[in-house]
Design a protein around this motif. Structure first.
Motif, PDB file in Angstrom:
ATOM      1  N   LYS A 230       0.842  -1.187   0.000  1.00  0.00           N
ATOM      2  CA  LYS A 230       0.000   0.000   0.000  1.00  0.00           C
ATOM      3  C   LYS A 230       0.881   1.241   0.000  1.00  0.00           C
TER       4      LYS A 230
ATOM      5  N   GLU B 269      -3.105   4.860  -2.672  1.00  0.00           N
ATOM      6  CA  GLU B 269      -4.099   5.578  -1.872  1.00  0.00           C
ATOM      7  C   GLU B 269      -4.079   7.066  -2.179  1.00  0.00           C
TER       8      GLU B 269
ATOM      9  N   ASP C 224      -9.653   5.631   1.243  1.00  0.00           N
ATOM     10  CA  ASP C 224      -9.682   5.920   2.683  1.00  0.00           C
ATOM     11  C   ASP C 224     -10.886   6.821   2.926  1.00  0.00           C
TER      12      ASP C 224
ATOM     13  N   HIS D 293     -10.560  10.629   3.428  1.00  0.00           N
ATOM     14  CA  HIS D 293      -9.697  11.359   2.491  1.00  0.00           C
ATOM     15  C   HIS D 293     -10.446  12.118   1.402  1.00  0.00           C
TER      16      HIS D 293
ATOM     17  N   ASP E  13      -9.556   2.000   3.459  1.00  0.00           N
ATOM     18  CA  ASP E  13      -9.018   2.359   4.761  1.00  0.00           C
ATOM     19  C   ASP E  13     -10.198   2.967   5.491  1.00  0.00           C
TER      20      ASP E  13
ATOM     21  N   ASP F  43      -8.042   2.021   9.061  1.00  0.00           N
ATOM     22  CA  ASP F  43      -6.877   2.915   9.193  1.00  0.00           C
ATOM     23  C   ASP F  43      -7.311   3.973  10.189  1.00  0.00           C
TER      24      ASP F  43
END
Ligand code: AFD
Ligand code: MN
Length: 387
Positions: A136, A178, A213, A216, A240, A285
């Motif tokens: 990742k 990501e 994510d 994000h 995530d 995450d």
């Protein structure tokens, strides 16, 4: 889906936990410590194994390099297996070395770009020593001021660096890229959105996938739209999961907006992507800055399980009929009916049928593990995120 199929899907659900959730964390203002915090990757894995022990749904632990580097990575992987879990995704780190102040793979200095590539090749070696298949990559790369660097040149450098890393992948390995819309830089981020990640993944090849994510995105972003689009393109490599009220808050998934988590899992279920064979890795995450870490992870797993259970209860046939018929209120009601269902008894029943306590939070609290590690883990340097 009949209730037995729903229960089977829930019983098989696997959510990957991040090693860094068990270390101390905080904000740029303060990193809070707590008794019993792990002092090394072995103790982090021991704590992560507790989450799997009580939930039965957290069989993999994601590592972060160099935070989780140990002399004998094979021994670390065996230690994990002995505790009933496996090493999952390997996360690179090009956000804490002074050399990367102006970028890693995007840096104007070729020597620094080469150093960043080398770090990722080292992460591939870690994958092979631990039995992991996913690399990742989250790049902190960006700029703070207009004119600081060429936006286009940075994309070209990024493409070249990713291509070098991708070329080193073995056939069964994946590169997961990501995106994040801002931070630690504030004018441009070199992988700021799903489109940029996707463009680079398409250019790289079939083993390159996007990491979504949930913290994000700009406020108000329709995340489930991105999920649906990436699933259509077979390019959603991993989530995530976390929660946000303002930015990349890394709070407990589902705690800020359980309805959004349900809508995300609805897209997953509708696309058949809950099936592990589809290859979407459901990873947390998160950082537990003020709450106890292991219970925080257990709650997170429970929140994902409950959102998934609700999504599995959506009457897909009736929904499709209502959608085709243009029955706006009927279609919405079908989705909301599933969301309004209290699925906690169902998920508790699945746990009991797996031989687990129906209430993992209560079972963990009663286990005495927290008190034991607080008493045993005295001295040494508590693990943190090294900021
Ligand atoms: C930070 C980044 C990103 C990354 C994580 C682990 O914002 O979410 O996935 O660190 O490296 O939270
Ligand atoms: Mn992340």
């Amino acid at each position: 889906m009949d209730i037995d199929a729903v229960k089977d899907a829930l019983a098989a659900q696997a959510i990957e936990v991040p090693s860094w959730a068990y270390g101390n964390s905080g904000t740029r203002f303060k990193v809070f410590g707590s008794p019993g915090t792990p002092r090394d990757p072995f103790e982090k894995i021991a704590d992560a194994a507790q989450v799997n022990l009580f939930t039965g749904a957290a069989p993999r632990v994601s590592l972060h390099i160099p935070w989780d580097r140990v002399d004998d990575l094979a021994a670390l992987a065996q230690y994990a297996r002995d505790l009933g879990v496996e090493i999952g995704t390997i996360n690179s780190n090009v956000f804490q070395d002074d050399d990367y102040r102006l970028g890693s793979l995007t840096n104007a200095d070729a020597a620094i770009r080469a150093k960043a590539v080398a770090h990722h090749l080292e992460c591939l070696d870690v994958m092979r020593e631990t039995g992991s298949r996913d690399l990742k990559i989250w790049l902190p790369d960006g700029t703070n001021y207009p004119g600081q660097d060429s936006i286009r040149a940075r994309q070209d450098r990024l493409a070249d660096g990713l291509a070098e890393i991708y070329a080193a992948l073995r056939p069964d390995e994946r590169l997961l890229l990501e995106y994040k819309f801002f931070e630690p830089y504030f004018y441009t981020t070199d992988v700021p959105d799903w489109g940029t990640s996707l463009v680079h993944c398409l250019e790289l090849g079939d083993q390159a996938m996007v990491v979504l994510d949930t913290g994000h995105h700009a406020p108000g972003t329709n995340i489930e739209f991105i999920v649906a689009q990436l699933l259509r393109l077979d390019r959603l490599g991993a989530f995530d999961f976390n929660s946000r009220f303002y930015a990349d808050d890394d709070l407990i998934v589902g705690a800020a907006d359980p309805f959004q988590l349900f809508r995300i899992m609805h897209e997953i279920v509708q696309a058949g992507a809950l099936d592990p064979a589809v290859g979407v890795n459901f990873m947390l995450d998160q950082c537990h800055n003020i709450e106890d870490k292991i219970p925080g992870q257990i709650r997170s797993i429970m929140n994902v399980q409950e959102a998934t259970a609700k999504a599995l209860l959506v009457d897909a046939d009736a929904l499709a009929d209502a959608q085709v018929a243009g029955d706006v209120l009927g279609a919405n009601a079908i989705l909301m009916d599933a969301y309004a269902t209290d699925v906690r008894p169902l998920v508790a029943q699945v746990r009991e049928e797996k031989g687990l306590d129906p209430d993992p939070m209560r079972a963990y609290a009663a286990s005495g593990y927290a008190e034991r590690i607080a008493a045993e883990r005295v001295g040494g340097q508590q693990a943190s995120w090294g900021a």
